[in-house]
Design a protein around this motif. Structure first.
Motif, PDB file in Angstrom:
ATOM      1  N   UNK A   1       0.836  -1.205   0.000  1.00 36.70           N
ATOM      2  CA  UNK A   1       0.000   0.000   0.000  1.00 36.70           C
ATOM      3  C   UNK A   1       0.871   1.256   0.000  1.00 36.70           C
ATOM      4  N   UNK A   2       1.904   1.239   0.864  1.00 36.59           N
ATOM      5  CA  UNK A   2       2.717   2.445   1.006  1.00 36.59           C
ATOM      6  C   UNK A   2       3.876   2.417  -0.008  1.00 36.59           C
ATOM      7  N   UNK A   3       3.520   2.528  -1.274  1.00 37.72           N
ATOM      8  CA  UNK A   3       4.553   2.639  -2.291  1.00 37.72           C
ATOM      9  C   UNK A   3       4.190   3.798  -3.196  1.00 37.72           C
ATOM     10  N   UNK A   4       5.168   4.345  -3.855  1.00 37.22           N
ATOM     11  CA  UNK A   4       4.929   5.479  -4.735  1.00 37.22           C
ATOM     12  C   UNK A   4       3.980   5.072  -5.865  1.00 37.22           C
TER      13      UNK A   4
ATOM     14  N   UNK B   1     -10.147   9.774  -0.520  1.00 42.10           N
ATOM     15  CA  UNK B   1     -10.491   8.817   0.538  1.00 42.10           C
ATOM     16  C   UNK B   1     -11.123   7.562  -0.047  1.00 42.10           C
ATOM     17  N   UNK B   2     -12.134   7.769  -0.905  1.00 42.18           N
ATOM     18  CA  UNK B   2     -12.822   6.609  -1.487  1.00 42.18           C
ATOM     19  C   UNK B   2     -11.864   5.787  -2.335  1.00 42.18           C
TER      20      UNK B   2
ATOM     21  N   UNK C   1      -8.676   0.999  -2.848  1.00 43.48           N
ATOM     22  CA  UNK C   1      -7.357   0.435  -3.171  1.00 43.48           C
ATOM     23  C   UNK C   1      -6.906  -0.556  -2.100  1.00 43.48           C
ATOM     24  N   UNK C   2      -7.108  -0.193  -0.833  1.00 43.50           N
ATOM     25  CA  UNK C   2      -6.748  -1.119   0.256  1.00 43.50           C
ATOM     26  C   UNK C   2      -7.509  -2.423   0.096  1.00 43.50           C
ATOM     27  N   UNK C   3      -8.830  -2.299  -0.156  1.00 38.22           N
ATOM     28  CA  UNK C   3      -9.648  -3.506  -0.286  1.00 38.22           C
ATOM     29  C   UNK C   3      -9.208  -4.338  -1.483  1.00 38.22           C
ATOM     30  N   UNK C   4      -8.851  -3.640  -2.554  1.00 38.44           N
ATOM     31  CA  UNK C   4      -8.400  -4.354  -3.758  1.00 38.44           C
ATOM     32  C   UNK C   4      -7.110  -5.117  -3.473  1.00 38.44           C
TER      33      UNK C   4
ATOM     34  N   UNK D   1     -13.559  -8.411  -3.359  1.00 39.04           N
ATOM     35  CA  UNK D   1     -14.190  -8.293  -4.677  1.00 39.04           C
ATOM     36  C   UNK D   1     -14.676  -6.857  -4.900  1.00 39.04           C
ATOM     37  N   UNK D   2     -15.055  -6.599  -6.157  1.00 42.51           N
ATOM     38  CA  UNK D   2     -15.597  -5.282  -6.502  1.00 42.51           C
ATOM     39  C   UNK D   2     -16.824  -4.983  -5.654  1.00 42.51           C
ATOM     40  N   UNK D   3     -17.652  -6.003  -5.435  1.00 38.81           N
ATOM     41  CA  UNK D   3     -18.861  -5.817  -4.654  1.00 38.81           C
ATOM     42  C   UNK D   3     -18.556  -5.255  -3.271  1.00 38.81           C
ATOM     43  N   UNK D   4     -17.559  -5.839  -2.606  1.00 34.62           N
ATOM     44  CA  UNK D   4     -17.194  -5.371  -1.266  1.00 34.62           C
ATOM     45  C   UNK D   4     -16.689  -3.930  -1.340  1.00 34.62           C
ATOM     46  N   UNK D   5     -15.910  -3.618  -2.378  1.00 33.25           N
ATOM     47  CA  UNK D   5     -15.410  -2.244  -2.520  1.00 33.25           C
ATOM     48  C   UNK D   5     -16.562  -1.253  -2.630  1.00 33.25           C
TER      49      UNK D   5
END
Lengths: 328, 339
Positions: free
Chosen positions: A48-51, A286-287, A292-295, A300-304
């Protein structure tokens, strides 16, 4: 209009001084906890914490963000939301691609004019006649799609030139649309804070009858806000069309609700009179970041999408409670 | 009588239904096909698809709220029906209706308890529910293997109906009886018209709002269930089209977006008009975009006629004219009748 307006202050029983401050503390605590939880989630997520990931988040926030900035103007001015964003973007995108043979800049200008006129017309009806913006924009979305389908015969528009590819450039490794989003956010914020138009817009959104009684040009200000919104929708359209290299009436996708979600997640209340462009920028980022975290964590897309809805709900409730606490 | 006819909640649905019925009856004059009993049956099938969510939306609109989440509940209801009701349809139905009731309860409590405007809350729920439905199904359309149920809900009954359309008509019947013969009907319009006044008058506003949202959730979920039974499948994303058509139907039914106006019979008329229109378009084989333009014109007209500032401008104009024509005898009487 109680489906849009926040119930008046008299409606709510005045809370006691101690209870109010306790609610305030509780709200602040919840917000801090939520932010901390999000940060911990982010930090503990692999990659997550990458450029590269930060760039990905910004890029995915940029297209929705630019349209959401336009929507912010509409919302602050007290016209709630436009439900015709997707359709406007689709049409402006189709126009943009089919005008490519004229060159990039003329095509862009034509697309912006198209978006501006379509949205401005709706703004005129809302501004001068106080028509219900929700129903009006639903009607407009039908009209736009209907006309676009009729004119295009329901086909997909392919670009008539290659000039559009400039919009897909990534100067400095970041998509061009990200720069445009940031510049536009600053411009809209400046207009809202520093110009007479911006101040009138806040007042009209806060209290339309009072603004009218004070002699403010309610109709004209509303129209200008919608015109600017239309221009921003068209900018999103140009980037979306350039990215997809083709456009049809479905180009807008779920943009209408994504843009509304960004505005609301930023903390701009739907009843108008408050909010800012920077808040919307924050909401869009934020969204995008949470998606992105969830991905990255393999949801799944549904959860996002579900979490996006829950974020909006959370922010709407928190903003409302805080506003009520301050008012009382 | 004429006074009652002139009220928008009667006038709008009657006009809409009248025009569409005439257009329907005239089908043979502008197409090659005759009207068959099947066309009437099919109109009621369209009505059954649209009716529950339009009724749900209409009820919340009468109460001065706007439940954008109906389509989300509709999608979830349809999906739960398919996933929980593979063996016994009743389990699916129960799961859907239960979920609808819970969704309505939560939304109603948030909106009434925290005094939040309904639009952002229901919008957020709508997004969340679409996501939940998609997560439940993995984003795929799920098929319903219980063919006997599918055959049963759509079989022809009394030439023109199917169990599905009769159930939907039954829902309207229940709503009509409840809203006409109990005080809920009056109270619903009262809280839609002036919430503070009705609270002062002793209406339990909070409870009524929660109840309305529960009814809306149950109706939408039921609509989704019936559709899943009929199609033999459930689609995780029905799109925004059902919401938009339901809004159009409710507005044609004489419900005002400002709240406080509308009744079940009017709603029924508005929805039947929309269903007839859809059937006419099908029979006449008109391109889809013609319908869209038609809806746009219709909604645009309603919303402009309803616009408050246009209204006050017209009333001012009328008052001025009356004042000028009646001058020296008496000063213009202020217009007292606001529609």
């Amino acid at each position: 209009m109680n489906l849009l307006a926040t119930p008046s202050r008299l409606d709510a029983e005045a809370p006691h001084q101690s209870r109010r401050s306790r609610t305030d503390v509780a709200i602040t605590a919840i917000v801090v906890l939520a932010v901390l939880a999000a940060i911990v989630m982010g930090l503990s997520t692999h990659r997550f914490v990458t450029l590269a990931n930060a760039k990905a988040i910004l890029t995915s926030a940029s297209l929705v963000g630019i349209a959401a900035l336009g929507l912010t103007l509409i919302t602050i001015g007290g016209s709630a939301v436009s439900l015709a964003v997707s359709q406007t973007v689709a049409v402006a995108g189709m126009v943009f691609l089919s005008a490519q043979s004229l060159g990039l800049l003329p095509a862009f200008v034509i697309a912006v004019v198209c978006g501006t006129v379509i949205t401005g017309l709706q703004g005129a009806v809302v501004g001068y006649a106080a028509a219900n913006p929700v129903v009006l924009t639903i009607a407009a979305s039908f009209a736009i799609t209907g006309v676009a389908t009729g004119v295009s015969g329901g086909t997909t528009v392919s670009p008539t030139g290659t000039g559009y590819d400039v919009l897909n450039a990534t100067p400095g490794g970041v998509a061009l649309s990200v720069y445009v989003l940031i510049v536009m956010a600053l411009v809209v914020e400046w207009v809202l804070r520093r110009t007479g138009f911006g101040r009138s817009l806040y007042l009209i959104g806060e209290n339309r009858p009072a603004a009218r009684a004070a002699g403010l040009p309610v109709g004209r200000t509303t129209v200008v806000a919608w015109l600017a919104a239309g221009a921003l929708f068209a900018v999103t359209a140009a980037f979306t069309a350039a990215f997809n290299t083709s456009a049809n009436v479905n180009l807008g996708g779920t943009l209408t609700f994504d843009a509304i979600a960004a505005v609301l997640a930023g903390g701009t209340p739907i009843s108008g009179g408050r909010g800012s462009a920077l808040r919307t920028l924050a909401g869009a980022v934020l969204i995008a970041a949470v998606s992105d975290i969830l991905l990255l964590r393999g949801y799944s897309t549904g959860v996002q999408i579900m979490v996006k809805g829950l974020i909006v709900l959370f922010v709407v409730v928190i903003v409302h409670l805080r506003a009520k606490g301050r008012q009382a | 009588m004429s006074q009652a006819l002139r009220r928008p909640e009667t006038l709008l649905p009657l006009t809409a239904l009248g025009i569409t019925v005439i257009a329907f009856a005239l089908i043979p004059t502008y197409t090659d096909s005759d009207i068959s009993a099947f066309d009437v049956y099919n109109t009621f099938q369209i009505f059954a698809r649209l009716g529950p969510i339009a009724l749900a939306l209409g009820l919340t609109m009468i109460a001065g709220e706007f439940d954008l989440s109906v389509v989300g509940t509709y999608a979830l209801g349809g999906m739960l029906t398919v996933q929980a009701g593979q063996e016994n349809f009743a389990y699916g139905l129960l799961a859907a209706v239960g979920a609808g009731a819970v969704i309505g309860l939560v939304q109603g409590c948030v909106i009434a308890g925290l005094k939040l405007p309904s639009m952002p809350v229901t919008l957020a729920t709508y997004i969340a529910l679409l996501g939940l439905t998609s997560a439940l199904s993995g984003g795929l359309t799920k098929t319903y293997s219980n063919v006997s149920v599918t055959l049963w809900v759509d079989q022809t009954v009394l030439t023109y109906f199917s169990p599905r359309s009769l159930i939907t008509l039954g829902l309207f019947g229940i709503a009509a009886v409840v809203l006409t013969y109990t005080r809920w009907g009056r109270e619903l319009r009262a809280i839609g018209g002036d919430r503070r006044a009705s609270r002062v008058a002793g209406v339990r506003v909070g409870r009524l709002v929660v109840g309305t949202f529960v009814a809306s959730g149950v109706l939408s979920a039921l609509g989704g269930s019936l559709l899943s039974f009929s199609l033999g499948s459930a689609n995780p994303d029905p799109g925004v089209q059902p919401l938009i058509v339901a809004t159009a139907a409710a507005l044609l039914g004489g419900v005002s977006l400002a709240g406080g106006r509308g009744n079940t019979l009017g709603l029924l008329g508005g929805i039947l008009a929309v269903a007839l229109l859809a059937e006419i378009v099908t029979v006449a084989a008109l391109p889809l975009y013609v319908t869209q333009l038609f809806y746009a014109g219709l909604l645009g007209t309603i919303v402009v006629i309803d616009a408050p500032d246009l209204h006050s401008a017209l009333i001012r104009q009328r008052a001025r004219l009356r004042f000028e024509s009646a001058r020296p005898s008496r000063a213009g009487t202020p217009p007292h009748r606001q529609i």
